[in-house]
Scaffold this active site. Sequence first.
Site, PDB file in Angstrom:
ATOM      1  N   LEU A   8       0.844  -1.191   0.000  1.00 34.91           N
ATOM      2  CA  LEU A   8       0.000   0.000   0.000  1.00 34.91           C
ATOM      3  C   LEU A   8       0.881   1.244   0.000  1.00 34.91           C
ATOM      4  O   LEU A   8       1.588   1.533   0.973  1.00 34.91           O
ATOM      5  CB  LEU A   8      -0.918  -0.003   1.225  1.00 34.91           C
ATOM      6  CG  LEU A   8      -1.795  -1.252   1.401  1.00 34.91           C
ATOM      7  CD1 LEU A   8      -2.683  -1.110   2.627  1.00 34.91           C
ATOM      8  CD2 LEU A   8      -2.637  -1.500   0.154  1.00 34.91           C
ATOM      9  N   GLY A  11      -1.029   6.735  -0.205  1.00 29.39           N
ATOM     10  CA  GLY A  11      -1.306   7.900   0.640  1.00 29.39           C
ATOM     11  C   GLY A  11      -0.380   9.067   0.346  1.00 29.39           C
ATOM     12  O   GLY A  11       0.768   8.890  -0.078  1.00 29.39           O
ATOM     13  N   ARG A  15       1.524  14.805   6.679  1.00 34.44           N
ATOM     14  CA  ARG A  15       2.255  15.141   7.898  1.00 34.44           C
ATOM     15  C   ARG A  15       3.768  15.181   7.695  1.00 34.44           C
ATOM     16  O   ARG A  15       4.500  15.708   8.541  1.00 34.44           O
ATOM     17  CB  ARG A  15       1.893  14.163   9.015  1.00 34.44           C
ATOM     18  CG  ARG A  15       0.544  14.458   9.659  1.00 34.44           C
ATOM     19  CD  ARG A  15       0.240  13.485  10.782  1.00 34.44           C
ATOM     20  NE  ARG A  15      -0.238  12.208  10.266  1.00 34.44           N
ATOM     21  CZ  ARG A  15      -0.449  11.135  11.016  1.00 34.44           C
ATOM     22  NH1 ARG A  15      -0.202  11.178  12.327  1.00 34.44           N
ATOM     23  NH2 ARG A  15      -0.902  10.015  10.483  1.00 34.44           N
ATOM     24  N   LYS A  22       5.686  10.469   0.256  1.00 29.18           N
ATOM     25  CA  LYS A  22       6.087   9.874   1.530  1.00 29.18           C
ATOM     26  C   LYS A  22       6.921   8.610   1.398  1.00 29.18           C
ATOM     27  O   LYS A  22       7.993   8.504   2.008  1.00 29.18           O
ATOM     28  CB  LYS A  22       4.857   9.584   2.397  1.00 29.18           C
ATOM     29  CG  LYS A  22       5.240   8.994   3.760  1.00 29.18           C
ATOM     30  CD  LYS A  22       4.070   8.840   4.697  1.00 29.18           C
ATOM     31  CE  LYS A  22       3.171   7.694   4.350  1.00 29.18           C
ATOM     32  NZ  LYS A  22       2.228   7.371   5.432  1.00 29.18           N
ATOM     33  N   GLY A  77      -9.641   4.523   1.891  1.00 27.83           N
ATOM     34  CA  GLY A  77      -9.372   3.553   2.938  1.00 27.83           C
ATOM     35  C   GLY A  77      -8.530   2.380   2.465  1.00 27.83           C
ATOM     36  O   GLY A  77      -8.364   2.140   1.268  1.00 27.83           O
ATOM     37  N   ALA A 422      60.127  21.595 -12.519  1.00 26.22           N
ATOM     38  CA  ALA A 422      59.209  22.355 -11.678  1.00 26.22           C
ATOM     39  C   ALA A 422      58.971  23.755 -12.238  1.00 26.22           C
ATOM     40  O   ALA A 422      59.872  24.391 -12.783  1.00 26.22           O
ATOM     41  CB  ALA A 422      59.761  22.452 -10.258  1.00 26.22           C
TER      42      ALA A 422
END
Length: 463
Positions: A8, A11, A15, A22, A77, A422
Site C-alpha cells: 500500500l 497515501g 504530515r 512519503k 481507505g 618544476a
Amino acid sequence: MKRMAVVLAAGQGKRMKSKLYKVLHPVCGKPMVGHVLETVKATGCERNIVVVGHGADAVKAYLGQNAEYVLQETQLGTGHAVKQAKELLGGEEGTTIVICGDTPLITPETLEGLMALHEGQKAAASILTAVMDQPAGYGRIIRGEDGGVLKIVEQKDCSPEEAAVKEINTGTYCFDNAKLFAALEQVTNNNNQQEYYLTDCIGILRAQGDIVLGYQAHDAAESIGVNDRLALSEVEGHMRQRINKTHMLNGVTIIDPASTYIGADVVIGADTILHPSTLLKGKTVIGEGCEIGPSSDIEDSEIRDGASVKHSVLSQATVGARASVGPFAYLRPGAVLGEEVKIGDFVEVKNATIGDGSKVSHLSYIGDASVGKNVNVGCGAITVNYDGYNKAKTTIEDDAFIGSNVNLIAPVTVGKGAFVVAGSTITRSVAENDLAVARVRQENKPGYADKIRARAKAKKEQS
C-alpha cells in the site's frame, strides 16, 4: 503454495510536510517502499502489486519493472486500496501479504514467520502483531480463549479493559487470497470516516467461522510506520543500528557505531576498520582489510583490499588494492586508482585513471587524464583540462616525473620516463625520456629591492 504481496503506497503523507512523496523518503539511503518491496520478495512472493496514488509516476519511476501497479485514484481507505488489485490477483490461489509501504523495518524473517504460521494452520487471515508498553493510538488485538484473534479494536472504540491490552495491530497481514477478495466485497463504509477498512475483513472472516491468527513480532520496532519526520528519524536510527550490528558480526570493526553511517546496500569485507564520523552510501563496496576514516564520506565507490581512506570525500570512484587516499582528498566521478597509488592531502581527481604505484602527494588537480604506472606528480601540479568551452585529455605515461607547480595544458602527452621541470607550463607533448623546461630564465637585479621599497614609501607619504 503461491505467494503474492500487495504494498500500500497510495497515501499522500501530508504530515511529512514535504514535496517528496512519503514512501520515497529514504531510510539509510534507500526509499522506504524499496525496503518493503525487497522484504516481500525475500519471502518468495511471485507477484508484487504496488498500489499507487499520489506521486504515482515518481514511485513507478523508482521501482520500475520490479513490481506491478494499480492506481487508487481516490483514497477511500485501506480496504478500498487492496480492492484495486482484484483485477490482477482476484483469480489467484495462494497467500497474499498486505503491507504498508511506509514500514521499512519489517524483516524477511518476521514475514516468513507470519506466513509459515498462516499457511501451516490453513488460516483465512493472520495478523502481524507487536507488544508495546505504551500502545496508545494503535488498534488492539483481542484474542479468544483458543489464542485466535477475535477482533481488532481501534483506540477510540476501546473499553477500559480493551485499552489495557498491549498487543497491537501493526497493519501487516496474510490472507488466503480468494477469501480476501470475497471478504472485501462485503466491506462497507458505514463509519465516521466513510472509508472502507481492511480491518473489517477480520470480523467478516471470523463471523464465517474461518481461522484468524495473530503472529507476534519479536521486535516491536518493526511495526513503526512513518507518518512524519519524527518517525522517519526514529526508523533511521533503528535501521542504522541493525546495519552496523550486521557488519560487526560479519567481521568489520566499527570504532564508534553511534557516529558511523552505513547505507542499506553497502558491502564491507572482513577485517576492515571504520573510524568515527564515516559515511558509506549508495552502492559502495569495500574490500577486506581496509581502513576507512575518520571523517570520510564515500558514495557509490569501490575500495579494494587493503586500501585506506582518511578524511576524504569519494563519489563514484575506484581505489585499488593497498592504495592510500588522504587526508583531505576529493575523488570525483570517474576517478580510478590502481594498486598502491598514493593520493595525498588536498588532491582532487576527476575522470582520470592513475596507474599502479603512482603518487600525487599534495595540492594537485588531475582531471580528464590518464596517468601511467610509477609516475610522480609534484606538489601543485595541474592538468589544465578546460578552455571554457571543451574538455581535453592529458596523458602521462609510465615512469614520468612531473615537478612541482607544473601546468599541463591539455591536450598534451608526457612520454614514458620523461621529466618535466618544476614551474613549467607545458603546451606541447614531451617525448619519451625527454626533459621539458618551459619557464622564463631567472634574472637578478642587485639592490633593486631597496628601490622598490623607497618608491612605495614615497607614494604612501604623498597620499
